[in-house]
Design a protein around this motif. Structure first.
Motif, PDB file in Angstrom:
ATOM      1  N   THR A   1       0.844  -1.188   0.000  1.00  0.00           N
ATOM      2  CA  THR A   1       0.000   0.000   0.000  1.00  0.00           C
ATOM      3  C   THR A   1       0.877   1.234   0.000  1.00  0.00           C
ATOM      4  OG1 THR A   1      -0.118  -0.018   2.418  1.00  0.00           O
ATOM      5  CG2 THR A   1      -1.870  -1.167   1.220  1.00  0.00           C
ATOM      6  N   ASP A   2       0.355   2.311  -0.549  1.00  0.00           N
ATOM      7  CA  ASP A   2       1.090   3.568  -0.557  1.00  0.00           C
ATOM      8  C   ASP A   2       1.189   4.093   0.871  1.00  0.00           C
ATOM      9  OD1 ASP A   2       1.258   3.363  -3.295  1.00  0.00           O
ATOM     10  OD2 ASP A   2      -0.501   4.599  -3.668  1.00  0.00           O
ATOM     11  N   PRO A   3       2.347   4.611   1.270  1.00  0.00           N
ATOM     12  CA  PRO A   3       2.543   4.995   2.671  1.00  0.00           C
ATOM     13  C   PRO A   3       1.758   6.243   3.041  1.00  0.00           C
ATOM     14  CG  PRO A   3       4.432   5.652   1.361  1.00  0.00           C
ATOM     15  CD  PRO A   3       3.558   4.822   0.466  1.00  0.00           C
ATOM     16  N   PRO A   4       1.417   6.386   4.316  1.00  0.00           N
ATOM     17  CA  PRO A   4       0.834   7.639   4.802  1.00  0.00           C
ATOM     18  C   PRO A   4       1.876   8.749   4.692  1.00  0.00           C
ATOM     19  CG  PRO A   4       1.416   6.209   6.635  1.00  0.00           C
ATOM     20  CD  PRO A   4       1.626   5.410   5.392  1.00  0.00           C
ATOM     21  N   VAL A   5       1.407   9.998   4.700  1.00  0.00           N
ATOM     22  CA  VAL A   5       2.310  11.124   4.461  1.00  0.00           C
ATOM     23  C   VAL A   5       2.095  12.218   5.499  1.00  0.00           C
ATOM     24  CG1 VAL A   5       0.718  12.139   2.761  1.00  0.00           C
ATOM     25  CG2 VAL A   5       3.143  12.789   2.745  1.00  0.00           C
ATOM     26  N   LEU A   6       3.210  12.741   6.002  1.00  0.00           N
ATOM     27  CA  LEU A   6       3.211  13.874   6.920  1.00  0.00           C
ATOM     28  C   LEU A   6       3.834  15.072   6.226  1.00  0.00           C
ATOM     29  CD1 LEU A   6       3.080  15.234   9.779  1.00  0.00           C
ATOM     30  CD2 LEU A   6       5.365  14.256  10.184  1.00  0.00           C
ATOM     31  N   TYR A   7       3.076  16.151   6.098  1.00  0.00           N
ATOM     32  CA  TYR A   7       3.628  17.429   5.652  1.00  0.00           C
ATOM     33  C   TYR A   7       4.212  18.117   6.889  1.00  0.00           C
ATOM     34  CZ  TYR A   7       1.351  16.719   1.162  1.00  0.00           C
ATOM     35  OH  TYR A   7       0.982  16.210  -0.060  1.00  0.00           O
ATOM     36  N   LEU A   8       5.520  18.344   6.879  1.00  0.00           N
ATOM     37  CA  LEU A   8       6.232  18.836   8.051  1.00  0.00           C
ATOM     38  C   LEU A   8       6.826  20.210   7.741  1.00  0.00           C
ATOM     39  CD1 LEU A   8       7.052  18.148  10.935  1.00  0.00           C
ATOM     40  CD2 LEU A   8       9.078  16.990  10.008  1.00  0.00           C
ATOM     41  N   LEU A   9       6.360  21.233   8.445  1.00  0.00           N
ATOM     42  CA  LEU A   9       6.615  22.623   8.077  1.00  0.00           C
ATOM     43  C   LEU A   9       7.702  23.243   8.947  1.00  0.00           C
ATOM     44  CD1 LEU A   9       2.921  23.791   7.574  1.00  0.00           C
ATOM     45  CD2 LEU A   9       4.404  22.473   6.020  1.00  0.00           C
TER      46      LEU A   9
ATOM     47  N   PHE B   1       5.314  11.114  -6.464  1.00  0.00           N
ATOM     48  CA  PHE B   1       5.549  10.006  -5.535  1.00  0.00           C
ATOM     49  C   PHE B   1       4.295   9.158  -5.327  1.00  0.00           C
ATOM     50  CE2 PHE B   1       8.013  13.721  -3.952  1.00  0.00           C
ATOM     51  CZ  PHE B   1       9.251  13.310  -4.424  1.00  0.00           C
ATOM     52  N   ARG B   2       4.533   7.917  -4.966  1.00  0.00           N
ATOM     53  CA  ARG B   2       3.446   7.032  -4.580  1.00  0.00           C
ATOM     54  C   ARG B   2       3.243   7.129  -3.082  1.00  0.00           C
ATOM     55  NH1 ARG B   2       3.576   1.043  -6.727  1.00  0.00           N
ATOM     56  NH2 ARG B   2       1.742   1.126  -5.359  1.00  0.00           N
ATOM     57  N   VAL B   3       2.393   8.060  -2.672  1.00  0.00           N
ATOM     58  CA  VAL B   3       1.984   8.185  -1.272  1.00  0.00           C
ATOM     59  C   VAL B   3       0.463   8.159  -1.234  1.00  0.00           C
ATOM     60  CG1 VAL B   3       4.044   9.468  -0.574  1.00  0.00           C
ATOM     61  CG2 VAL B   3       2.022  10.724  -1.351  1.00  0.00           C
ATOM     62  N   SER B   4      -0.068   7.824  -0.097  1.00  0.00           N
ATOM     63  CA  SER B   4      -1.513   7.715   0.030  1.00  0.00           C
ATOM     64  C   SER B   4      -2.184   9.076  -0.168  1.00  0.00           C
ATOM     65  CB  SER B   4      -1.887   7.163   1.401  1.00  0.00           C
ATOM     66  OG  SER B   4      -3.297   7.096   1.548  1.00  0.00           O
ATOM     67  N   ARG B   5      -3.323   9.062  -0.813  1.00  0.00           N
ATOM     68  CA  ARG B   5      -4.131  10.275  -0.984  1.00  0.00           C
ATOM     69  C   ARG B   5      -5.329  10.295  -0.040  1.00  0.00           C
ATOM     70  NH1 ARG B   5      -4.318  11.308  -7.551  1.00  0.00           N
ATOM     71  NH2 ARG B   5      -2.119  10.852  -7.968  1.00  0.00           N
ATOM     72  N   ARG B   6      -5.453   9.277   0.790  1.00  0.00           N
ATOM     73  CA  ARG B   6      -6.599   9.189   1.696  1.00  0.00           C
ATOM     74  C   ARG B   6      -6.450  10.185   2.840  1.00  0.00           C
ATOM     75  NH1 ARG B   6      -6.349   4.684   4.562  1.00  0.00           N
ATOM     76  NH2 ARG B   6      -8.581   4.648   5.022  1.00  0.00           N
ATOM     77  N   ARG B   7      -7.571  10.793   3.221  1.00  0.00           N
ATOM     78  CA  ARG B   7      -7.544  11.702   4.379  1.00  0.00           C
ATOM     79  C   ARG B   7      -7.017  10.993   5.616  1.00  0.00           C
ATOM     80  NH1 ARG B   7     -11.574  13.361   8.784  1.00  0.00           N
ATOM     81  NH2 ARG B   7     -11.038  15.544   9.243  1.00  0.00           N
ATOM     82  N   ALA B   8      -7.407   9.740   5.800  1.00  0.00           N
ATOM     83  CA  ALA B   8      -7.008   8.991   6.997  1.00  0.00           C
ATOM     84  C   ALA B   8      -5.502   8.792   7.080  1.00  0.00           C
ATOM     85  CB  ALA B   8      -7.704   7.635   7.024  1.00  0.00           C
ATOM     86  N   ASP B   9      -4.789   8.972   5.970  1.00  0.00           N
ATOM     87  CA  ASP B   9      -3.349   8.750   5.919  1.00  0.00           C
ATOM     88  C   ASP B   9      -2.559  10.042   5.727  1.00  0.00           C
ATOM     89  OD1 ASP B   9      -3.724   5.973   6.077  1.00  0.00           O
ATOM     90  OD2 ASP B   9      -3.883   5.772   3.902  1.00  0.00           O
ATOM     91  N   THR B  10      -3.189  11.192   5.888  1.00  0.00           N
ATOM     92  CA  THR B  10      -2.537  12.466   5.587  1.00  0.00           C
ATOM     93  C   THR B  10      -2.519  13.343   6.833  1.00  0.00           C
ATOM     94  OG1 THR B  10      -3.364  12.321   3.309  1.00  0.00           O
ATOM     95  CG2 THR B  10      -2.494  14.448   4.030  1.00  0.00           C
ATOM     96  N   PHE B  11      -1.330  13.871   7.160  1.00  0.00           N
ATOM     97  CA  PHE B  11      -1.134  14.618   8.402  1.00  0.00           C
ATOM     98  C   PHE B  11      -0.284  15.859   8.130  1.00  0.00           C
ATOM     99  CE2 PHE B  11      -0.813   9.976   8.957  1.00  0.00           C
ATOM    100  CZ  PHE B  11      -2.022   9.731   9.589  1.00  0.00           C
ATOM    101  N   VAL B  12      -0.346  16.817   9.059  1.00  0.00           N
ATOM    102  CA  VAL B  12       0.474  18.022   8.941  1.00  0.00           C
ATOM    103  C   VAL B  12       0.940  18.431  10.334  1.00  0.00           C
ATOM    104  CG1 VAL B  12      -1.536  19.588   9.044  1.00  0.00           C
ATOM    105  CG2 VAL B  12       0.610  20.356   7.984  1.00  0.00           C
ATOM    106  N   ALA B  13       2.185  18.902  10.407  1.00  0.00           N
ATOM    107  CA  ALA B  13       2.760  19.375  11.665  1.00  0.00           C
ATOM    108  C   ALA B  13       3.830  20.412  11.337  1.00  0.00           C
ATOM    109  CB  ALA B  13       3.361  18.223  12.476  1.00  0.00           C
ATOM    110  N   GLY B  14       4.202  21.194  12.352  1.00  0.00           N
ATOM    111  CA  GLY B  14       5.258  22.167  12.142  1.00  0.00           C
ATOM    112  C   GLY B  14       5.669  22.817  13.441  1.00  0.00           C
TER     113      GLY B  14
END
Length: 256
Positions: free
Chosen positions: A40-48, A110-123
């Motif tokens: 499966t495509d990995p979950p993704v963290l946008y890190l600011l 990139f092959r990363v998940s597009r699902r809301r459940a797998d998408t995060f943001v922090a900074g």
């Protein structure tokens, strides 16, 4: 983990820009062996990053690669300079770049998940503000958002007391427009939010940090409005030794 520096052209910014990306590596038991299927495509963290940092800061000053590898998490670290993650009055439209163009660029590369459940943001610091602003304005995009020592009461800081060169910075970014009550004001966004529609929210700040009062106000506003919030206050200052510990806590908290 694969580590990539990605230099690309931004149509929104009308210039070249960069991001640093960490990707979980799919390994095979031997060279040439077929995959087992079901990856499966990995979950993704946008890190600011913060005000004085860039797209390399998290990688240089923390152990983010090791923490992300532990949980199979892709990490995207974009570069927005000293923009407060806003469409600048006298500069570039970094909010539009972040919230509209960047996720599409990431999906195309990139092959990363597009699902809301797998998408995060922090900074951290300015990035803590950017992370919560993004989550509050586009709650449908994220499952969780975290601020580390964030500039969370920007309206109170627009006209002082300044933190370093805040006054000229605010004039360049916001021009003559007031932050208070606008979509740049996190506390105003909380007032307009539907608590049931928001992602999970996490907040930390050291009690010796100059920005600690911002986090306290944000916590209190969430409590008043019935918005669930995980809070971690304790000893610490505005420094990487604190953020390195806390970003590991954030990654452990993410609902993966």
């Amino acid at each position: 983990m694969a580590l990539l520096r990605v230099d690309f052209f931004s149509d929104v910014l009308e210039q070249g820009t960069s991001m640093t990306v960490l990707l979980p590596q799919r390994c095979r038991t031997r060279i040439g062996a077929p995959t087992t299927g079901g990856e499966t495509d990995p979950p993704v963290l946008y890190l600011l990053h913060g005000l004085t940092d860039d797209a390399t800061a998290w990688l240089r000053y923390s152990s983010i690669e090791r923490y992300a590898e532990e949980r199979g998490l892709a990490v995207v670290m974009p570069q927005v300079h000293r923009s407060m993650y806003a469409d600048e009055a006298h500069g570039a439209p970094f909010w539009t770049f972040l919230s509209t163009e960047l996720p599409d660029v990431v999906d195309s590369f990139f092959r990363v998940s597009r699902r809301r459940a797998d998408t995060f943001v922090a900074g951290l610091s300015m990035g803590g503000y950017g992370a919560l602003r993004w989550a509050l304005r586009q709650p449908e995009r994220f499952a969780a958002a975290a601020s580390l020592s964030g500039v969370l009461d920007l309206a109170a800081r627009q006209y002082g007391p300044p933190v370093s060169a805040t006054d000229p910075l605010m004039r360049r970014i916001f021009g003559d427009r007031d932050v208070a009550g606008s979509d740049d004001d996190l506390l105003a966004l909380l007032g307009r939010a539907d608590p049931a529609a928001l992602p999970q929210l996490w907040l930390c700040c050291g009690t010796s940090d100059v920005l600690y009062p911002d986090s306290v106000r944000f916590r209190d506003d969430c409590a008043t409005r019935g918005i669930p919030l995980t809070v971690d206050f304790g000893p610490g200052d505005h420094e990487w030794s604190y953020w390195d510990v806390k970003i590991r806590d954030v990654i452990g908290w993410l609902p993966l």
